[in-house]
Write a protein that holds these residues in place. Sequence first.
Motif, PDB file in Angstrom:
ATOM      1  N   GLY A 193       0.759  -1.269  -0.035  1.00 46.58           N
ATOM      2  CA  GLY A 193       0.060  -0.155   0.133  1.00 46.58           C
ATOM      3  C   GLY A 193       0.891   1.409   0.118  1.00 46.58           C
ATOM      4  O   GLY A 193       0.404   2.559   0.013  1.00 46.58           O
TER       5      GLY A 193
ATOM      6  N   GLU B 130      -3.978   5.034  -1.484  1.00 50.82           N
ATOM      7  CA  GLU B 130      -5.326   4.080  -1.040  1.00 50.82           C
ATOM      8  C   GLU B 130      -5.400   2.625  -1.214  1.00 50.82           C
ATOM      9  O   GLU B 130      -6.237   1.997  -1.020  1.00 50.82           O
ATOM     10  N   THR B 131      -4.284   2.231  -2.028  1.00 47.23           N
ATOM     11  CA  THR B 131      -4.136   0.592  -2.110  1.00 47.23           C
ATOM     12  C   THR B 131      -4.259  -0.069  -0.951  1.00 47.23           C
ATOM     13  O   THR B 131      -3.288   0.275  -0.094  1.00 47.23           O
ATOM     14  N   ALA B 132      -5.100  -1.050  -0.958  1.00 50.77           N
ATOM     15  CA  ALA B 132      -5.025  -1.751   0.427  1.00 50.77           C
ATOM     16  C   ALA B 132      -4.005  -2.861  -0.045  1.00 50.77           C
ATOM     17  O   ALA B 132      -3.939  -3.299  -0.990  1.00 50.77           O
TER      18      ALA B 132
END
Length: 178
Positions: free
Chosen positions: A98, A133-135
Motif C-alpha cells: 500500500g 489508497e491501495t489496500a
Amino acid sequence: MSRTQWTVRGETVVDENRHIRLSTVDIELPDGVTFTQYVARMPRCAMTLVLNERREALLMYRHRFIIDRWVWELPGGYVDHAEDVAAAAAREVEEETGWRPLDMEHLVTYQPAIGTLDQPQQVYLARGAELTETAPDINEAEDIRWIPLDEAVRMIDREEIVGAATVVAVYRALSLPA
C-alpha cells in the motif's frame, strides 16, 4: 591463463510453466568426467528496499510454506515479460504494502543459487514512499512495518529474516551514506 569450462552435451525439459523451467542437463567436465545436473530457470525477480528518512526499512511479515516459517522480507516479485524491472519493483511494493516508493534506483543484482538455479534477482532502493489508497494484498503479508536497519541486522542474526534478497539488501544498505 587458459580457461576451461564445462560442456553441455544435452538438456531435457522435465517440467515447465510460467514460473519455472526444470531440466536435466548432461555435462562434461574438462577432464572428461560426465554427469547429469538438475537445472531450474525462473523469471527475473525485482524487490525494493524502501528506506525512510530515519533509515527504517519497509518490511512485510509473511508465511513461507516451503520452509514453513513466518519471516520478514522485502516486497517484490516476478517481472512480467516485457515490463521494465524498476517499474515492476515499484509495482510490487504498492500492491503488497500500500506504499508507493519514491526515487527508485538500482541497488544490487545477484543470482541466489548459481550452481542449480538461474533466477536473476534485482534489488532497487527507494528513498521514501507515500501511503496510497491501495489496500495491501492480504495474501502477501500478515503485517507491514518500518524497521530500523540496525534492528533488521539483529533480525537476520535471529533468523527472522532469512530470504536472500532481504539479507543482501539490508547488508548492502549498511554501506550507503546516511
